[in-house]
Design a protein around this motif. Structure first.
Motif, short mmCIF file in Angstrom:
data_model
loop_
_atom_site.label_atom_id
_atom_site.label_comp_id
_atom_site.label_asym_id
_atom_site.label_seq_id
_atom_site.Cartn_x
_atom_site.Cartn_y
_atom_site.Cartn_z
N LEU A 192 3.44 -4.61 -6.96
CA LEU A 192 3.63 -3.16 -6.97
C LEU A 192 3.56 -2.63 -8.40
O LEU A 192 2.99 -1.57 -8.66
N THR A 210 0.82 -1.21 0.00
CA THR A 210 0.00 0.00 0.00
C THR A 210 0.86 1.26 0.00
O THR A 210 0.62 2.18 -0.77
N ILE A 263 4.29 5.85 -5.31
CA ILE A 263 4.41 5.95 -6.77
C ILE A 263 3.17 6.60 -7.36
O ILE A 263 3.24 7.49 -8.20
N GLY A 264 2.00 6.16 -6.87
CA GLY A 264 0.74 6.66 -7.42
C GLY A 264 0.58 8.16 -7.22
O GLY A 264 0.20 8.88 -8.14
N GLY A 309 4.00 1.54 -0.88
CA GLY A 309 4.72 1.62 -2.15
C GLY A 309 3.82 2.16 -3.25
O GLY A 309 4.18 3.10 -3.97
N SER A 310 2.61 1.60 -3.36
CA SER A 310 1.71 2.07 -4.43
C SER A 310 1.32 3.51 -4.19
O SER A 310 1.16 4.29 -5.12
N ASN A 366 -0.11 -2.48 -9.00
CA ASN A 366 -1.02 -1.88 -8.02
C ASN A 366 -0.91 -0.36 -7.92
O ASN A 366 -1.82 0.28 -7.44
N TRP A 367 0.22 0.19 -8.36
CA TRP A 367 0.43 1.62 -8.12
C TRP A 367 -0.58 2.48 -8.86
O TRP A 367 -0.81 3.63 -8.51
N THR A 368 -1.21 1.91 -9.89
CA THR A 368 -2.10 2.74 -10.70
C THR A 368 -3.38 3.11 -9.95
O THR A 368 -4.07 4.04 -10.34
N THR A 381 -6.25 10.36 -0.83
CA THR A 381 -5.33 9.23 -0.69
C THR A 381 -5.56 8.48 0.61
O THR A 381 -5.67 7.26 0.63
#
Lengths: 344, 532
Positions: free
Chosen positions: A210, A150, A156-157, A152-153, A213-215, A260
């Motif tokens: 990851l 979570t 990046i997200g 990490g995404s 999932n980041w999208t 977020t």
């Protein structure tokens, strides 16, 4: 740290939601306990006093010869002869559960899986391992995996969404098309293919998940930045000569953080469910590791041993329910309408 | 009250919430409205005008909103409070019509004009198919929409603001109501359109013989279009009398304050040998209308069309025009916040070609104050952080020096520096605008762009802000570029003025001269439409 009034109000709203507040506490306590799983369930004693010396088998690998045994191999503390040998000139302090997640129990009363008993609180699985120990370790690895995935995404997200939304135009156009293509890649098949090439371990799985999932956060953050870049106070900051990075970080990001944060607990539950289903299918963590998904699979294969399925179901549903309750609390706390309702 | 009154409001109180969270928004007000009469409900924002109107229509969020038992609203003797939804629906849109402030949001963007008007007619009559269509067309003709037949199939976004408001009026009047509630009917419109809409309302009122409850904060509208006036303040009715009486002899102190709070005074003289500080030549701003994939756009909308201007040190340049005339875009282009072509000379140096990085040191010279003080301050930063931000970018001063500069700037705009650790939402609109001015001022700029600096503020506060701006100009020799649609504000501050229309400068010259003897027809229209 002093919270701004708006955050204080959010905290108050969150705390006044008793279900979410208690869920958070229960979850935190269980999670912290599970972080010390080695102290709760282990096939090695926590502390040994032998011939006037202290040993810490839970943390240090000792050879049998160190403790008066015959072999140079790692000590097996479940060997009755070896145990008597130590206790004859000292004592042993065991953790509450004397099995680790990978311990094969040799002296079971019947063929594995055996039902719950005083020794094995939730019974054993079909490979003669203690289910309770596996559940503790499985919980820990699920939550850690989900948290890393979570965060990490989210990082990046938020970054990608921020750049797309702030610069707009061509950056946004190319970014969105890339996301569409990326989102349509079949992540599950890639994992299956990968599983046939390498043995995926924790980090491999995390990395691959990851990648896909980041999208999930990009669209929300992008929308906030698209809206935010035309706000008057952002334009005022540009007129002041504040750099783009500063504007994004100081002026727009706080707005995007609300969306977020609202999403995060739900991403967390999603990540746990993903890991569990991969393990269930056999494409997840390497064989032998403690995982709730594997326990579910065992429950399905051993319908005559209902404690397997029931334990897995109980732990998963409790964990996901707690997280959803916390998520609802966070969502309501960040909802401006509810905040205004509470205001005098 | 006699029974002739159409509408009778007695001891109306509106509370929101219960117990500790209770908030009284309207407190014990009484008024009545006769057939064919216009009553204006005046007051500042937050004074409870709109809530009163919504209470008459029973549109408040019940049961969170509630009335104590002594509150009474009678329409033709029939009590409205506590009336069932079914019974109320028979009145709404039929005997009582309502028009809202923002015509864009009050119309459903997914339905055609015909469908929306037809819906109102269908609810309260048996007209169907061809007859219905004819009736709808009749309504549109009545509100004088140009080419009504073609507008039947138009969607709200295809209409201009004034046309949308006409459609709203057509909907409200479709069933010939006895009472029309007009909630700020012209606030969102340009001055020239405002006058047309108010004239139309007056005409329709005579034609249909209906009563009108006009809710507004614009005293110009009140003076010209109402028979009686009720002044509201903080939920209470402070004064009620006929329009002529009220303007001649206001009784209550608050009313007098409201009437006197017109922007006054004249701009300060500035030295005749002043130097040109900002010069713009041939400024063009274009937006691509349609962007073909991978090709250069070929169709453009020209928002600012070859504009030249000069600003002297210590001078105020007023820019007027209707919404969409490009005046804000021009300011954004001069600030280099909007890409444009042409030359912008700041103190003789062309800043048009500089990239953002080279431009950053120059930004200090030009600052901006926006219209809406609620939107222009970041809600998550303290006043100290907001005002200090520019200093942190442009100087390397120590923390203490920055703090001293912030305190000084706050004192200069008349704020208490002790409040600098609070967040913007704890301040009123006028105070926030002062914070925005302090943020611009702390950098010691040469020029401040004022984009409608007073339009979001109540009248009384407007005057204070205008006085402050004039005072600061005198003390620091600031130059202002003042954008406004309010000619009174322009008159009170500007030395020179430009009149813009559709991106072009229609007329320019010394402010006094343009306001007294406008040369162009458009300027004359604008002046005539601004209600005094």
């Amino acid at each position: 740290m002093k919270l701004s009034p708006i955050n204080q109000r959010r905290l108050t709203t969150f705390r006044s939601n008793r279900r979410a507040w208690w869920s958070l506490w229960i979850f935190m306590v269980i999670f912290l306990l599970s972080l010390g799983a080695e102290m709760i369930a282990n096939d090695r004693p926590l502390l040994i006093r032998y011939q006037g010396e202290l040993f810490f088998p839970a943390f240090v690998d000792y050879a049998e010869t160190d403790l008066g045994g015959d072999f140079e191999t790692s000590a097996n503390y479940h060997d009755p002869w070896f145990r008597e040998q130590i206790e004859s000139s000292g004592w042993i302090l065991w953790p509450p559960v004397r099995y680790s997640y990978h311990t094969h129990i040799n002296n079971l009363p019947g063929p594995a899986p055996t039902p719950p008993s005083r020794d094995n609180w939730l019974g054993t699985d079909d490979q003669a391992r203690d289910v309770f120990a596996r559940v503790i370790y499985g919980f820990r690895i699920s939550v850690l995996f989900a948290l890393l995935l979570t965060f990490g995404s989210a990082i990046i997200g938020v970054l990608v969404g921020a750049l797309q939304g702030y610069y707009g135009g061509r950056v946004d156009l190319l970014g969105q098309r890339f996301l569409e293509i990326w989102g349509s890649l079949p992540a599950l098949f890639l994992l299956i293919i990968l599983a046939s090439i390498i043995t995926p371990n924790f980090w491999w799985l995390l990395g691959i998940m990851l990648l896909f999932n980041w999208t999930s956060l990009v669209d929300v953050v992008r929308a906030e930045f698209l809206r935010g870049r035309n706000l008057d106070y952002v334009r005022a900051a540009r007129a002041l000569g504040v750099s783009n990075g500063q504007i994004m970080r100081r002026h727009i990001l706080p707005n995007a953080m609300v969306a977020t944060l609202t999403f995060m607990p739900f991403l967390l539950t999603g990540a746990i469910a993903t890991l569990t289903s991969l393990d269930f299918l056999g494409f997840g963590l390497p064989p032998g590791s403690a995982s709730l998904g594997e326990l579910v699979a065992q429950g399905k294969n051993n319908l005559h041993a209902p404690w397997l399925a029931l334990s897995a179901f109980g732990v998963l549903s409790a964990m996901l329910t707690l997280l959803v309750f916390i998520g609802e609390g966070v969502r309501d706390a960040l909802d401006p309408r509810l905040i205004n309702r509470g205001r005098k | 009250m006699t029974d002739h009154s159409l509408l009778n409001v007695e001891h109306l109180t509106v509370n929101f919430g219960r117990d500790a969270a209770m908030q009284t928004v309207v407190r014990n007000i009484s008024f009545s409205l006769q057939k064919g009469e216009t009553l204006a409900l005046v007051g500042e924002s937050g004074s409870g005008k709109s809530v009163t109107a919504h209470a008459i229509m029973q549109l408040l969020p019940y049961p969170n909103a509630w009335h104590p038992p002594e509150s009474q609203i009678r329409f033709r003797g029939q009590p409205l409070l506590g009336l069932s939804d079914d019974a109320m629906n028979k009145l709404r849109g039929n005997q009582i019509g309502m028009i809202f402030q923002e015509p864009m949001t009050a119309l459903n963007p997914l339905h055609t004009v015909e469908k929306q008007i037809a819906e109102v007619l269908k609810l309260h009559s048996d007209l169907r198919s061809e007859a219905l269509r004819k009736a709808v067309l009749e309504q549109l003709e009545r509100v004088k929409i140009p080419d009504p037949a073609s507008k039947l199939r138009a969607y709200p976004h295809e209409l201009s603001g004034g046309q949308r408001q006409r459609v709203m009026i057509a909907m409200a009047l479709a069933n010939k109501p006895d009472l029309l509630i007009a909630d700020e009917p012209t606030t969102a419109l340009d001055v020239t359109v405002q006058k047309q809409i108010m004239d139309l309302l007056k005409e329709l009122q005579c034609e249909l013989g209906m009563a009108m409850l006009l809710i507004t904060h614009d005293l110009g509208v009140v003076r010209h279009f109402s028979d009686r006036v009720a002044v509201m303040r903080q939920g209470e009715l402070v004064e009620q009398s006929t329009s002529t009486e009220l303007f001649r002899q206001p009784q209550h102190e608050y009313t007098r304050k409201l009437l006197n709070s017109e922007p006054q005074g004249a701009p300060l003289p500035y030295p005749s040998d002043a130097q040109v500080i900002l010069e713009a030549q041939q400024i063009n701003v274009q937006f691509a209308l349609h962007k073909p994939f991978l090709r250069r756009p070929s169709k453009f909308f020209t928002a600012v069309n070859k504009v030249d201007l000069q600003l002297y040190k210590g001078e105020t340049l007023g820019i007027v025009g209707e919404s969409g005339s490009g005046k804000s875009t021009l300011a954004m282009a001069l600030l280099r916040l909007q890409s444009s072509t042409g030359d912008i000379l700041l103190q003789g140096r062309n800043i048009e070609k500089l990239n953002q990085k080279a431009l950053r040191p120059q930004r200090r010279q030009m600052q901006v104050v926006f219209q809406d003080p609620f939107a222009s301050l970041s809600p998550r930063m303290t006043v100290q952080q907001i005002v200090a931000e520019g200093l942190e970018v442009h100087t390397n001063s120590s923390r203490e020096n920055i703090e001293t500069a912030v305190i000084k700037a706050l004192l200069e705009v008349g704020l208490d520096p002790d409040a600098r650790h609070r967040y913007p939402h704890e301040f009123s609109g006028g105070q926030r605008q002062r914070i925005a001015i302090a943020r611009a001022l702390v950098l010691n700029p040469e020029i401040i762009f004022l984009d409608e600096p007073t339009s979001a503020l109540d009248r009384a506060v407007q005057v204070q802000v205008i006085d402050l701006l004039r005072d600061l100009q005198a003390r620091f020799g600031l130059s202002y570029v003042l954008i406004s649609h309010d000619l009174k504000v322009i008159r009170a501050l500007s030395h020179h003025m430009l009149v813009m229309r559709a991106g072009k400068i229609v007329e320019s010259g010394p402010a006094e001269q343009v306001l007294q003897n406008p040369r162009e027809t458009y300027t004359r229209e604008l002046l005539a439409a601004s209600l005094g």
